[in-house]
Every structure is written in structure tokens, then in C-alpha cells.
Design an enzyme around this catalytic site. Structure first.
Site, mmCIF file in Angstrom:
data_model
loop_
_atom_site.group_PDB
_atom_site.id
_atom_site.type_symbol
_atom_site.label_atom_id
_atom_site.label_comp_id
_atom_site.label_asym_id
_atom_site.label_seq_id
_atom_site.Cartn_x
_atom_site.Cartn_y
_atom_site.Cartn_z
ATOM 1 N N LYS A 105 0.835 -1.205 0.000
ATOM 2 C CA LYS A 105 0.000 0.000 0.000
ATOM 3 C C LYS A 105 0.870 1.255 0.000
ATOM 4 C CE LYS A 105 -3.745 -2.508 2.169
ATOM 5 N NZ LYS A 105 -4.321 -3.041 3.404
ATOM 6 N N GLN B 146 -5.092 -1.893 9.461
ATOM 7 C CA GLN B 146 -4.937 -3.238 8.898
ATOM 8 C C GLN B 146 -5.531 -4.287 9.840
ATOM 9 O OE1 GLN B 146 -3.748 -3.804 5.807
ATOM 10 N NE2 GLN B 146 -4.028 -6.009 5.991
ATOM 11 N N ASP C 143 -11.586 2.003 3.506
ATOM 12 C CA ASP C 143 -11.861 0.559 3.456
ATOM 13 C C ASP C 143 -13.346 0.289 3.206
ATOM 14 O OD1 ASP C 143 -9.832 -1.355 3.709
ATOM 15 O OD2 ASP C 143 -9.546 -0.913 5.838
#
Ligand code: GUN
Length: 284
Positions: free
Chosen positions: A53, A97, A120
Site C-alpha cells: 500500500k 490493517q 476501506d
């Protein structure tokens, strides 16, 4: 006839070209899109994802911040960091995460992220908007699947889409996005009896279980579009998906490989969502 292999790297490259152009445009207007990623603990897979990322952000000229916290971090400390990032004007997207250590309540973490920075698409506000068919941040992996379908000219309208797997990250939102595009959607999961009965009728088959060979040629209708979201290792330690690729490719019309299928699309859609967040926050 063997299926056409859907090249996730190639599609990703095309989408990233568009994103790179948008980054340039936004920078000219004084806004550098910024993504903050929080990594808790030492999970090797998570570290690898997070590294990809960061690299993608850098390649696209975006601002990226990686915050690492020890496994022993308290929930309070983690929530305080998220609140700080919610107020940080240089940050447009926040990603924590997953998975998180057991002592931390994942829902509390997700709900602390400002919905306007939830790239997300996991916050209940954004899930609700997706359910209501509104424009919002969609979870990156299923969103990537939708972009892949569009890319091969597969319109889900009127088709029978079968989603195998019902995780909050992939299966559930994948079915919802397909429904939003007017597919007839069936979910199969670990408690489904006689799964082949459903999968064999699928025009579009999305598989997100996390187990090798859950879909074999016996589960697939000739000409189906097969999207494999799985990421596993075979006996030789080689990456493989959930679908028995070699046999299913002889039946399907299109199929995604693993690696180089859905995987690259996930990070691309995260970048896409971060640009969208920056545009929305700055009304650009
Ligand atoms: N862990 C595995 N996939 C994901 C994802 O898409 N987002 C986050 N935050 N964590 C993950």
C-alpha cells in the site's frame, strides 16, 4: 475452448494511470491526497500488504504515513491515534490493517474512523449507504471485482451471480455490489448444503473462501465468468486461489488467475477511494 484469463495487473495499470492523472490535477489545486495506514503487531502477511500500500502511494505521488504500533498497544491508545488522524488535514484516508490483536474490539476501531475517511468502506455508515445503493466508499476487494467485470464487458444485470463466502470484507459486500448492478444474487457459505446446485447455475461466480480447490469443474456452468478472490499456498508453497484453476479454465468463459488476478485490484481501489476522499473533503 479455454477461458480468457482476466489480467488483474493490466487492468490495475489502466486504473492507476487514471488515478495518477487525478493526483496531478489535485496537487495543482493544492491538495496532495494522503493515506494513513495503521499496522498493529507483527503479522507477516499484514506487513506485506501494508508495504504494498505504501509503495503504491509513493508510485502515484500520494502522501502516505505508516503508523506501527506494538501488539501490546491498548485499545484506548489505538482509538486516540485514529481520532488524531480524523482531525489531520493532510490525511484523507485512514486504514487500520486487520486482523487486530484479540484484546482490541475491531468494531470499536472501525466505528472510530470518520466515515468520510473510511477508505476501506467498513464503517457501518458506509455499509448502510452501500446497502441503500448510494455512492460511498465500497470495500476495495469487491469493488476491484466489479471494475474487473466492467472491464471485460460483463454487465451483471439480469445475470445469476453466486458468491461463495460471506465475510464482511469480501463476500457480503461483493453480493451487495452485484445486486446494486441488478444481478440476481445467491450466497453460498460453510453451512450451504449441496453448494454445486447453486454454483452450477452461476453466470458470474465469485469465490472468496480462503481454501484451495473449493470450486472444481463440477461446480461451474460452461461459459461462466469465474472470479477467484482466494489467496492460499499449495503443497509446494506456491500462491494459489480457491478455484481449481487448471480444470475450471477449460469450462469458464473468463477466469481470474492467482496471483495477478484480483490481488492487484484491491490496492488500486484503495488508492481510488483515497482520491475520492480527498475530492469529497475538499469539494473538488
Ligand atoms: N486485511 C485483509 N484485507 C484487508 C482490507 O481490505 N482492509 C484492511 N483494513 N485489512 C485487511
Amino acid at each position: 475452448m479455454s477461458a480468457i484469463i482476466i489480467d488483474g495487473v493490466e487492468i490495475s495499470k489502466k486504473v492507476r494511470e487514471d488515478i495518477a492523472a487525478q493526483v496531478i490535477e489535485l496537487k495543482e489545486k493544492g491538495v496532495t491526497p494522503g493515506l494513513a495506514v495503521i499496522l498493529v503487531g507483527d503479522n507477516q502477511a499484514s506487513k506485506t500488504y501494508v508495504g504494498s500500500k505504501e509503495k503504491a502511494c509513493q508510485q502515484l505521488g500520494m502522501h502516505s504515513v505508516l503508523i506501527t504500533m506494538p501488539e501490546s498497544v491498548t485499545q484506548e491508545e489505538l482509538l486516540a491515534k485514529i481520532k488524531e488522524l480524523n482531525e489531520d488535514n493532510s490525511i484523507h484516508g485512514i486504514l487500520v490493517q486487520l486482523p487486530l490483536p484479540k484484546h482490541i474490539d475491531e468494531n470499536a476501531v472501525i466505528e472510530t474512523i470518520s466515515p468520510s475517511k473510511d477508505v476501506d468502506g467498513f464503517h457501518p455508515v458506509n455499509i448502510g449507504k452501500m446497502l441503500a445503493g448510494q455512492d460511498t466508499f465500497y470495500p476495495c476487494t469487491p469493488y476491484g471485482v466489479m471494475v474487473m467485470l466492467e472491464h471485460i464487458g460483463c454487465d451483471p444485470a439480469g445475470k445469476h451471480a453466486v458468491v461463495v463466502g460471506r465475510s464482511n470484507i469480501v463476500g457480503k459486500p461483493a453480493g451487495q455490489l452485484l445486486l446494486n448492478k441488478n444481478a440476481t444474487v445467491t450466497y453460498c457459505h460453510s453451512r450451504t448444503e449441496n453448494m454445486a446446485k447453486y454454483t452450477k447455475d452461476a453466470d458470474i461466480l465469485v469465490v472468496a473462501v480462503g481454501k484451495r480447490n473449493v470450486i472444481t469443474s463440477e461446480h461451474v456452468k460452461p461459459g461462466a465468468v469465474v472470479i477467484d478472490v482466494g489467496m492460499n499456498r499449495d503443497d509446494q508453497g506456491k500462491l494459489c486461489g480457491d478455484v481449481a484453476f487448471d480444470e475450471v479454465k477449460e469450462i469458464a468463459s473468463y477466469i481470474t488467475p492467482v496471483p495477478k488476478g484480483v490481488g492487484p485490484m484491491t490496492i488500486t481501489m484503495l488508492m481510488f477511494n483515497t482520491i475520492k476522499a480527498a475530492r469529497t473533503i475538499h469539494s473538488l
